[in-house]
Design a protein around this motif. Structure first.
Motif, short mmCIF file in Angstrom:
data_model
loop_
_atom_site.label_atom_id
_atom_site.label_comp_id
_atom_site.label_asym_id
_atom_site.label_seq_id
_atom_site.Cartn_x
_atom_site.Cartn_y
_atom_site.Cartn_z
N ALA A 131 2.63 -11.78 3.79
CA ALA A 131 2.34 -12.46 2.54
C ALA A 131 1.37 -11.60 1.73
O ALA A 131 0.68 -10.72 2.28
CB ALA A 131 1.73 -13.84 2.79
N GLY A 132 1.29 -11.87 0.45
CA GLY A 132 0.35 -11.16 -0.41
C GLY A 132 0.51 -11.60 -1.84
O GLY A 132 1.44 -12.33 -2.18
N HIS A 133 -0.43 -11.18 -2.69
CA HIS A 133 -0.31 -11.46 -4.12
C HIS A 133 -1.02 -10.36 -4.89
O HIS A 133 -1.93 -9.69 -4.38
CB HIS A 133 -0.86 -12.84 -4.48
CG HIS A 133 -2.35 -12.96 -4.32
ND1 HIS A 133 -2.93 -13.32 -3.13
CD2 HIS A 133 -3.37 -12.75 -5.20
CE1 HIS A 133 -4.25 -13.33 -3.27
NE2 HIS A 133 -4.55 -12.99 -4.51
N GLY A 134 -0.57 -10.16 -6.12
CA GLY A 134 -1.17 -9.12 -6.95
C GLY A 134 -0.13 -8.47 -7.83
O GLY A 134 0.88 -9.09 -8.19
N ASP A 135 -0.37 -7.21 -8.18
CA ASP A 135 0.56 -6.47 -9.04
C ASP A 135 1.88 -6.26 -8.29
O ASP A 135 1.88 -5.73 -7.16
CB ASP A 135 -0.05 -5.12 -9.41
CG ASP A 135 0.94 -4.27 -10.19
OD1 ASP A 135 1.17 -4.58 -11.38
OD2 ASP A 135 1.49 -3.32 -9.61
#
Length: 298
Positions: A131-135
């Motif tokens: 999982a992750g979030h950002g650009d």
């Protein structure tokens, strides 16, 4: 007027704090495609990229596992928080787990689970949920660089022949399972959503199928009307043992029970299964298990 001013101020505060969801049209999807070296399947605002382990020759109880049955790694991007959130499930050999994990962690991605889905497979495969979030482009680069630590194919080869036909009575399977299946790489696949809404980190997970939070059921023909089946049920805690009992009483083996995420609501468990028998008989067993859950039925 005062209510309007308050609403505008609230929206401004949310925008500054990054809580407003991004829009799909604000993302340079072509750059994401180019970074990952493939085109996605698009459903709603979710772009899902497949990373099948077509390089592996995996057998289980004498059945040669097609990538679409149980070796189909994927990463899904959903616009969120001024960028994108990603969720995914990567298929790895035992020797690949730690190199890929180290690269993921170094780039700021999160590991939410590592486990088996199958038993007795040769070679043994493991599944890393991330999982992750950002650009979005940065996320895509991180995924690409981590997978480069494995032998996961990072270029998409043109198909050398059309996919094999699914030699099953798919109309009867549709009727029993209660939703319409889809042929995919010689496998007949069902996606059965739950009736209750699901969120992760406060973000609604929708559409549920591409984000991996719908029950997945796959049939791979093995001849004479038989099929190998696998997939995973998406369950709340109170459903788990009722579904285990329904599957086992219908000759379907439970091969794993675990979580895939860290902060989902409601809390969910994922139950993997396996059998190789008459496809219609197995479909009825799967339907009996689905009837123990809050799953939709057409």
């Amino acid at each position: 007027m005062r209510k309007s001013i308050i609403s505008c101020a609230a929206l401004l505060l949310m925008a500054i704090s990054g809580l407003l969801p991004a829009r799909a049209q604000d993302i340079d999807w072509q750059r994401v495609d180019d970074t990952l070296g493939r085109k996605p399947a698009v459903a709603g605002d979710v772009h899902r990229y497949g990373f099948p382990r077509s390089d592996l020759a995996v057998t289980l109880d004498g059945v040669a596992i097609k990538p679409a049955l149980a070796l189909g790694g994927w990463i899904a991007f959903k616009p969120a928080h001024g960028g994108a959130m990603i969720m995914g499930d990567l298929v790895l050999l035992e020797s690949e787990i730690n190199p890929v994990m180290s690269k993921m962690i170094a780039s700021g991605l999160e590991i939410s689970a590592v486990h088996n889905h199958l038993l007795r497979a040769n070679p043994m495969t493991f599944y890393m949920h991330v999982a992750g979030h950002g650009d979005p482009v940065r996320l895509a680069t991180s995924i690409h660089d981590a997978l480069a630590e494995s032998k996961t194919p990072l270029t998409v080869a043109a198909p050398s022949s059309p996919p094999p036909a699914v030699d099953l009575d798919t109309g009867q399977l549709d009727q029993i399972i209660g939703v319409k299946g889809q042929a995919n790489g010689g496998v007949y696949a069902f996606t059965v959503p739950r009736r209750d809404p699901i969120s992760e980190g406060g973000m609604p997970l929708n559409p549920v199928g591409p984000l991996g939070v719908a029950t997945g059921i796959n049939f791979q023909p093995t001849g004479g009307g038989k099929a190998a089946i696998t997939g995973d049920f998406v369950l709340t805690g109170e459903e788990v043992n009722a579904v285990i009992a329904a599957l086992k009483s219908n000759g379907i083996e439970v091969t794993a029970l675990h979580s895939h995420m860290l902060d989902e609501q409601p809390r969910l468990f994922f139950m993997h299964f396996w059998a190789n028998d008459d496809a219609v008989k197995l479909a009825r067993g799967l339907r009996a298990a689905l009837d123990k859950t809050a799953s939709t039925k057409s």
